[in-house]
Design a protein around this motif. Structure first.
Motif, mmCIF file in Angstrom:
data_model
loop_
_atom_site.group_PDB
_atom_site.id
_atom_site.type_symbol
_atom_site.label_atom_id
_atom_site.label_comp_id
_atom_site.label_asym_id
_atom_site.label_seq_id
_atom_site.Cartn_x
_atom_site.Cartn_y
_atom_site.Cartn_z
ATOM 1 N N MET A 152 0.849 -1.195 0.000
ATOM 2 C CA MET A 152 0.000 0.000 0.000
ATOM 3 C C MET A 152 0.887 1.249 0.000
ATOM 4 S SD MET A 152 -3.015 1.145 2.651
ATOM 5 C CE MET A 152 -4.058 -0.210 2.159
ATOM 6 N N THR A 153 0.548 2.216 -0.826
ATOM 7 C CA THR A 153 1.317 3.455 -0.923
ATOM 8 C C THR A 153 1.003 4.372 0.256
ATOM 9 O OG1 THR A 153 1.341 3.328 -3.342
ATOM 10 C CG2 THR A 153 1.757 5.486 -2.348
ATOM 11 N N ARG A 154 2.061 4.820 0.928
ATOM 12 C CA ARG A 154 1.907 5.813 1.990
ATOM 13 C C ARG A 154 1.763 7.201 1.378
ATOM 14 N NH1 ARG A 154 1.242 3.648 7.250
ATOM 15 N NH2 ARG A 154 2.357 1.656 7.266
ATOM 16 N N VAL A 155 0.915 8.016 1.970
ATOM 17 C CA VAL A 155 0.755 9.400 1.527
ATOM 18 C C VAL A 155 1.064 10.310 2.705
ATOM 19 C CG1 VAL A 155 -0.823 11.141 0.616
ATOM 20 C CG2 VAL A 155 -0.982 8.777 -0.189
ATOM 21 N N PHE A 156 1.981 11.235 2.478
ATOM 22 C CA PHE A 156 2.304 12.253 3.472
ATOM 23 C C PHE A 156 1.744 13.584 2.983
ATOM 24 C CE2 PHE A 156 5.575 9.001 4.000
ATOM 25 C CZ PHE A 156 5.555 8.794 5.371
ATOM 26 N N ILE A 157 0.653 14.026 3.621
ATOM 27 C CA ILE A 157 0.132 15.368 3.360
ATOM 28 C C ILE A 157 0.880 16.308 4.301
ATOM 29 C CG2 ILE A 157 -1.893 16.869 3.344
ATOM 30 C CD1 ILE A 157 -3.620 14.336 3.205
ATOM 31 N N THR A 158 1.646 17.216 3.746
ATOM 32 C CA THR A 158 2.475 18.091 4.581
ATOM 33 C C THR A 158 2.088 19.548 4.357
ATOM 34 O OG1 THR A 158 4.265 18.310 2.940
ATOM 35 C CG2 THR A 158 4.363 16.419 4.435
ATOM 36 N N ILE A 159 1.904 20.259 5.454
ATOM 37 C CA ILE A 159 1.499 21.670 5.402
ATOM 38 C C ILE A 159 2.594 22.503 6.062
ATOM 39 C CG2 ILE A 159 -0.290 23.352 5.962
ATOM 40 C CD1 ILE A 159 -1.314 21.073 4.192
ATOM 41 N N ASP A 160 3.327 23.268 5.270
ATOM 42 C CA ASP A 160 4.336 24.164 5.821
ATOM 43 C C ASP A 160 3.617 25.345 6.467
ATOM 44 O OD1 ASP A 160 6.113 22.398 4.746
ATOM 45 O OD2 ASP A 160 6.877 23.748 3.200
ATOM 46 N N THR A 161 3.864 25.508 7.757
ATOM 47 C CA THR A 161 3.095 26.432 8.588
ATOM 48 C C THR A 161 4.035 27.511 9.102
ATOM 49 O OG1 THR A 161 1.625 24.607 9.207
ATOM 50 C CG2 THR A 161 1.604 26.560 10.632
ATOM 51 N N GLU A 162 3.864 28.725 8.613
ATOM 52 C CA GLU A 162 4.876 29.752 8.850
ATOM 53 C C GLU A 162 4.276 31.150 8.781
ATOM 54 O OE1 GLU A 162 6.817 30.079 4.470
ATOM 55 O OE2 GLU A 162 6.698 28.050 5.335
ATOM 56 N N LEU A 163 4.949 32.100 9.417
ATOM 57 C CA LEU A 163 4.580 33.500 9.261
ATOM 58 C C LEU A 163 5.229 34.028 7.994
ATOM 59 C CD1 LEU A 163 4.636 35.029 12.859
ATOM 60 C CD2 LEU A 163 2.914 33.617 11.722
ATOM 61 N N MET A 164 4.477 34.826 7.237
ATOM 62 C CA MET A 164 4.915 35.245 5.921
ATOM 63 C C MET A 164 5.852 36.445 5.994
ATOM 64 S SD MET A 164 3.842 33.160 3.835
ATOM 65 C CE MET A 164 4.265 34.075 2.365
ATOM 66 N N TRP A 165 7.034 36.264 5.436
ATOM 67 C CA TRP A 165 8.021 37.347 5.399
ATOM 68 C C TRP A 165 7.470 38.563 4.652
ATOM 69 C CZ3 TRP A 165 12.291 38.524 7.907
ATOM 70 C CH2 TRP A 165 13.178 39.454 7.370
ATOM 71 N N ARG A 166 6.713 38.324 3.575
ATOM 72 C CA ARG A 166 6.211 39.451 2.791
ATOM 73 C C ARG A 166 5.268 40.338 3.593
ATOM 74 N NH1 ARG A 166 3.697 35.316 -0.593
ATOM 75 N NH2 ARG A 166 1.502 35.034 -0.080
ATOM 76 N N HIS A 167 4.539 39.773 4.557
ATOM 77 C CA HIS A 167 3.666 40.603 5.392
ATOM 78 C C HIS A 167 4.499 41.454 6.354
ATOM 79 C CE1 HIS A 167 0.403 38.603 3.578
ATOM 80 N NE2 HIS A 167 0.320 37.559 4.379
ATOM 81 N N HIS A 168 5.618 40.894 6.832
ATOM 82 C CA HIS A 168 6.548 41.673 7.651
ATOM 83 C C HIS A 168 7.137 42.817 6.825
ATOM 84 C CE1 HIS A 168 9.877 42.664 10.289
ATOM 85 N NE2 HIS A 168 10.771 42.208 9.430
ATOM 86 N N VAL A 169 7.542 42.530 5.584
ATOM 87 C CA VAL A 169 8.126 43.545 4.713
ATOM 88 C C VAL A 169 7.122 44.654 4.403
ATOM 89 C CG1 VAL A 169 9.043 43.953 2.383
ATOM 90 C CG2 VAL A 169 9.833 41.982 3.720
ATOM 91 N N SER A 170 5.842 44.296 4.296
ATOM 92 C CA SER A 170 4.821 45.307 3.976
ATOM 93 C C SER A 170 4.471 46.194 5.164
ATOM 94 C CB SER A 170 3.554 44.627 3.451
ATOM 95 O OG SER A 170 2.910 43.906 4.496
ATOM 96 N N GLY A 171 5.017 45.894 6.350
ATOM 97 C CA GLY A 171 4.824 46.749 7.517
ATOM 98 C C GLY A 171 3.601 46.453 8.344
ATOM 99 N N LEU A 172 2.978 45.292 8.149
ATOM 100 C CA LEU A 172 1.815 44.932 8.948
ATOM 101 C C LEU A 172 2.212 44.708 10.405
ATOM 102 C CD1 LEU A 172 0.068 42.397 6.533
ATOM 103 C CD2 LEU A 172 -0.463 44.821 6.856
ATOM 104 N N ASP A 173 1.275 44.937 11.320
ATOM 105 C CA ASP A 173 1.549 44.678 12.735
ATOM 106 C C ASP A 173 1.544 43.179 12.991
ATOM 107 O OD1 ASP A 173 -1.279 43.857 13.996
ATOM 108 O OD2 ASP A 173 -1.606 45.423 12.501
ATOM 109 N N ALA A 174 2.056 42.786 14.164
ATOM 110 C CA ALA A 174 2.257 41.368 14.471
ATOM 111 C C ALA A 174 0.951 40.576 14.433
ATOM 112 C CB ALA A 174 2.928 41.215 15.835
ATOM 113 N N VAL A 175 -0.117 41.136 14.978
ATOM 114 C CA VAL A 175 -1.400 40.417 15.010
ATOM 115 C C VAL A 175 -1.884 40.130 13.594
ATOM 116 C CG1 VAL A 175 -3.825 40.605 15.651
ATOM 117 C CG2 VAL A 175 -2.058 41.310 17.272
ATOM 118 N N THR A 176 -1.748 41.103 12.711
ATOM 119 C CA THR A 176 -2.201 40.927 11.333
ATOM 120 C C THR A 176 -1.306 39.959 10.577
ATOM 121 O OG1 THR A 176 -3.056 43.198 11.371
ATOM 122 C CG2 THR A 176 -2.851 42.138 9.219
ATOM 123 N N ILE A 177 -0.007 40.028 10.835
ATOM 124 C CA ILE A 177 0.916 39.077 10.204
ATOM 125 C C ILE A 177 0.524 37.648 10.566
ATOM 126 C CG2 ILE A 177 3.290 38.213 10.205
ATOM 127 C CD1 ILE A 177 4.204 41.139 10.543
#
Length: 317
Positions: free
Chosen positions: A1-26
């Motif tokens: 039987m073939t194994r399936v790994f569903i993987t979700i990279d979970t991260e804060l977006m650098w582009r939102h930091h660059v755009s100057g958004l506050d931490a809560v919005t990021i």
């Protein structure tokens, strides 16, 4: 039987930091954008009875503290899914409110072995401090990993890496494996579980990511893996990619792909089973699985769909 790994990279977006958004919005636009982030994805997985791995990047805690990560780690674990380690090293040099003016080197492969080991150990400690079990699997941000990365992971006690992506080889995905390697293989002390690839055009590889393949391509890749009795299929998603780039509205094309993928995998439990890395699933190693071959019809249809996604779903008010 073939194994399936569903993987979700979970991260804060650098582009939102660059755009100057506050931490809560990021945090909101990175993890729960437009109602189709982690919470929505967990609900879809639960409804389909599927297991998934959330590779969580703790590095932004250096700027924004740990409360956001404690919340997301708790939500994932409470839903019966697993948390493993992800890492974007550029956050190590960042400063709050400077719109990305300060940063460390972006790619993990730009660091020495000792520097990589220090980054990995520190990030692992931050992850467990937020309530995650000791991680056994890793994926580098941007798939940026080298043989030094695997040696450092092995020394730190990791069992699995899932950074090898032949469509990004030899840079920044720089592990010394063939670019077409998609079957799990023991390499430098860890089991490498590469990202699954298809050939969308003759000689051109495209990785199995929700925003990169159409539903038809995903279905064909899964059919191919089952028919050829592949050891594993490794699928990539992100906490943010089912919304537009601004994180303000759903991207309907990507949402439908995620929903379709869940239905396909739910319907195929007799031949494919989703797994967590922490389950330490039995994997046949050294098998020569080959990517799905090209189909110009599938590729052209996806390109047309992608144009709609880029020009309509991303730009609509």
């Amino acid at each position: 039987m073939t194994r399936v790994f569903i993987t979700i990279d979970t991260e804060l977006m650098w582009r939102h930091h660059v755009s100057g958004l506050d931490a809560v919005t990021i945090v909101q636009r990175s993890l729960e954008p437009a109602g189709v982030g982690i919470g929505w994805q967990l609900a879809q997985l639960r409804g389909a009875g599927l297991k998934a791995t959330f590779f969580v990047d703790p590095m932004p805690c250096l700027l924004f503290g740990t409360e956001w990560m404690k919340r997301v780690v708790g939500e994932i674990l409470d839903a019966g899914q697993e948390v493993q380690l992800h890492l974007h090293p550029n956050w190590a040099g960042a400063k709050v409110g400077d719109r990305g003016a300060a940063y460390a080197a972006y790619e993990l492969i730009d660091y020495s072995y000792d520097e990589q080991r220090e980054l990995l150990a520190g990030a692992s400690d931050m992850l467990t401090a937020a309530g995650a079990p000791e991680p056994v699997a890793f994926r580098s941000g941007s798939y940026s990993a080298s043989d030094d990365t695997l040696l450092a992971l092995a020394e730190l006690g990791f069992l699995y890496d899932s950074s090898h992506n032949g469509s990004e080889h030899p840079w920044p995905s720089a592990i010394s494996l063939d670019r077409t390697q998609i079957a799990p293989v023991k390499h430098l002390g860890v089991t490498e579980v590469p990202v699954t690839l298809i050939e969308d055009q003759k000689g051109h590889l495209r990785h199995f990511q929700i925003c990169a393949l159409s539903a038809a391509e995903m279905r064909a890749a899964l059919d191919h893996a089952a028919r050829e009795e592949h050891v594993a299929v490794t699928i990539v998603g992100h906490s943010f990619e089912l919304a537009n780039r601004a994180g303000t509205r759903p991207n309907g094309v990507h949402v439908r792909r995620f929903e379709t993928l869940c239905r396909i995998l739910s319907d195929r439990k007799g031949v494919m089973t989703t797994s967590h890395f922490a389950d330490r699933p039995e994997l046949a190693l050294g098998q020569h699985d080959a990517p799905l071959g090209p189909s110009m019809i599938r590729t052209r249809l996806r390109q047309a769909e992608q144009l709609w996604s880029n020009w309509v779903e991303e730009r609509a008010a």
